[in-house]
Design a protein around this motif. Structure first.
Motif, PDB file in Angstrom:
ATOM      1  N   PRO A  70       0.829  -1.218   0.000  1.00 24.73           N
ATOM      2  CA  PRO A  70       0.000   0.000   0.000  1.00 24.73           C
ATOM      3  C   PRO A  70       0.861   1.266   0.000  1.00 24.73           C
ATOM      4  N   LEU A  71       0.244   2.355  -0.447  1.00 24.11           N
ATOM      5  CA  LEU A  71       0.937   3.650  -0.384  1.00 24.11           C
ATOM      6  C   LEU A  71       1.094   4.024   1.084  1.00 24.11           C
ATOM      7  N   ARG A  72       2.320   4.243   1.514  1.00 22.84           N
ATOM      8  CA  ARG A  72       2.550   4.737   2.880  1.00 22.84           C
ATOM      9  C   ARG A  72       3.890   5.442   2.905  1.00 22.84           C
ATOM     10  N   LYS A  73       4.028   6.300   3.903  1.00 26.25           N
ATOM     11  CA  LYS A  73       5.300   7.006   4.030  1.00 26.25           C
ATOM     12  C   LYS A  73       6.264   6.112   4.791  1.00 26.25           C
ATOM     13  N   ALA A  74       7.358   5.740   4.142  1.00 25.88           N
ATOM     14  CA  ALA A  74       8.337   4.846   4.776  1.00 25.88           C
ATOM     15  C   ALA A  74       9.205   5.632   5.758  1.00 25.88           C
ATOM     16  N   ASP A  75       9.801   4.927   6.710  1.00 22.62           N
ATOM     17  CA  ASP A  75      10.768   5.564   7.614  1.00 22.62           C
ATOM     18  C   ASP A  75      11.965   6.028   6.802  1.00 22.62           C
ATOM     19  N   GLY A  76      12.488   7.161   7.169  1.00 21.10           N
ATOM     20  CA  GLY A  76      13.740   7.605   6.553  1.00 21.10           C
ATOM     21  C   GLY A  76      13.601   8.302   5.209  1.00 21.10           C
ATOM     22  N   VAL A  77      12.366   8.469   4.703  1.00 23.77           N
ATOM     23  CA  VAL A  77      12.220   9.189   3.427  1.00 23.77           C
ATOM     24  C   VAL A  77      12.226  10.693   3.695  1.00 23.77           C
ATOM     25  N   VAL A  78      12.549  11.454   2.662  1.00 27.27           N
ATOM     26  CA  VAL A  78      12.464  12.912   2.755  1.00 27.27           C
ATOM     27  C   VAL A  78      11.055  13.302   2.320  1.00 27.27           C
TER      28      VAL A  78
END
Ligand code: DC
Length: 232
Positions: A194-202
Motif C-alpha cells: 500500500p501507499l505509505r510514508k516509509a521511515d527515513g524518506v524525505v
C-alpha cells in the motif's frame, strides 16, 4: 554499467502531488531516466479492459497478467512503455482507466510482474522512479527516497489543469477530487504494497511550493554520490 553502480531516486506520494513533473525535472537535471510506474498499472488496466477481464475479480485479473506484454525502451530522458510496438498515449489516461486502475493495482500478480519489470530497468542506467510503492517495495534500499504530498484541493486543481492541457477528461474540480480521493483510499488500504510514508524518506509537502522549489528541495536533499554523477 552493472547494477551496483546504478543509482535510483525513488519517489512516492498520492495522485496529483506533483511527482511526475518534479521527477521529470530532477531526472533532466541529473541525466537520470524518468520512470512513471503508474503508466504500467494503467497499461495493465487498459489491457484487462481490452481483454474483457472483470477488473473486480482479482482471480480474473491475475489470470490475464501472463498474456500482457509490455516492452520498455529508453527514449529521450525517459523510459517509454509499449504494447504491440506502440505507446498507448492518452488511451491510458481516461476516466474509465482512472476508475479501474486501483482495483487492478491491488492484485498481487500484477504488482509482482510490474515490480520485476521496474527492477530490471536499471539495465538502462540511472533512474528516477515515481509511484506508490517505490520507496517501500520496489527500491526500498535506495539512499535517495522521497515522499511528495499536497492538500487534496491542491492535488485536484493540478490534476484538472493537467488533464485539460492534455485535452482529456473534462471533469469538474469536484469530480476530479472525488476520483482522486477514491483512488488514494484504495491505494493506501490495499493488502499488497500500500501507499505509505516509509521511515527515513524525505517528505516534501508541495501545497504552497512552486514546481521549481520542489525540484530544488529534492536536488538539495540528495546524497553526495548522486550529485557527483550530475557533475561528471
Ligand atoms: O500515478 P497514477 O495515477 O498514474 O497511477 C495509476 C494507478 O496505479 C493508481 O491507482 C496507483 C497505482 N500505482 C501503484 O499502485 N503503484 C505504483 N508504483 C504506481 C501506481
Amino acid at each position: 554499467m552493472n547494477d551496483r553502480e546504478t543509482l535510483v531516486i525513488a519517489v512516492d506520494g498520492p495522485s496529483g502531488a506533483g511527482k511526475s513533473s518534479a521527477s521529470r525535472l530532477v531526472g533532466e537535471a541529473l541525466g537520470f531516466l524518468h520512470v512513471d510506474s503508474g503508466a504500467l498499472y494503467r497499461i495493465m488496466t487498459w489491457q484487462c479492459l481490452e481483454l474483457g477481464t472483470d477488473t473486480s475479480s482479482p482471480q480474473a485479473v491475475a489470470a490475464a497478467v501472463p498474456s500482457i506484454e509490455i516492452e520498455s525502451r529508453a527514449d529521450g530522458g525517459r523510459i517509454a512503455f509499449l504494447v504491440g510496438g506502440e505507446e498507448p498515449g492518452n488511451r491510458i489516461r481516461t476516466p474509465e482507466i482512472n476508475a479501474n486502475a486501483s482495483k487492478v493495482a491491488a492484485v498481487k500478480e500484477v504488482r509482482d510482474s510490474i515490480t520485476a519489470l521496474l527492477r530490471g530497468l536499471v539495465r538502462f542506467g540511472n533512474l528516477v522512479v515515481e509511484g506508490r510503492d517505490i520507496t517501500t517495495a520496489v527500491f526500498p534500499d535506495s539512499p535517495a527516497r522521497f515522499f511528495l504530498t499536497a492538500s487534496p484541493e491542491a492535488r485536484a486543481a493540478r490534476r484538472q489543469k493537467e488533464d485539460s492541457e492534455k485535452g482529456i477528461a473534462n471533469q469538474s474540480r469536484d469530480e476530479v477530487k472525488a476520483s482522486l480521493l477514491a483512488r488514494d483510499k484504495m491505494d493506501s488500504t490495499r493488502k499488497f504494497a500500500p501507499l505509505r510514508k516509509a521511515d527515513g524518506v524525505v517528505e516534501i509537502d508541495s501545497t504552497d511550493m512552486t514546481l521549481q522549489e520542489v525540484v530544488d528541495a529534492m536536488l538539495a536533499a540528495l546524497p553526495p554520490q548522486f550529485k557527483e554523477t550530475a557533475r561528471r
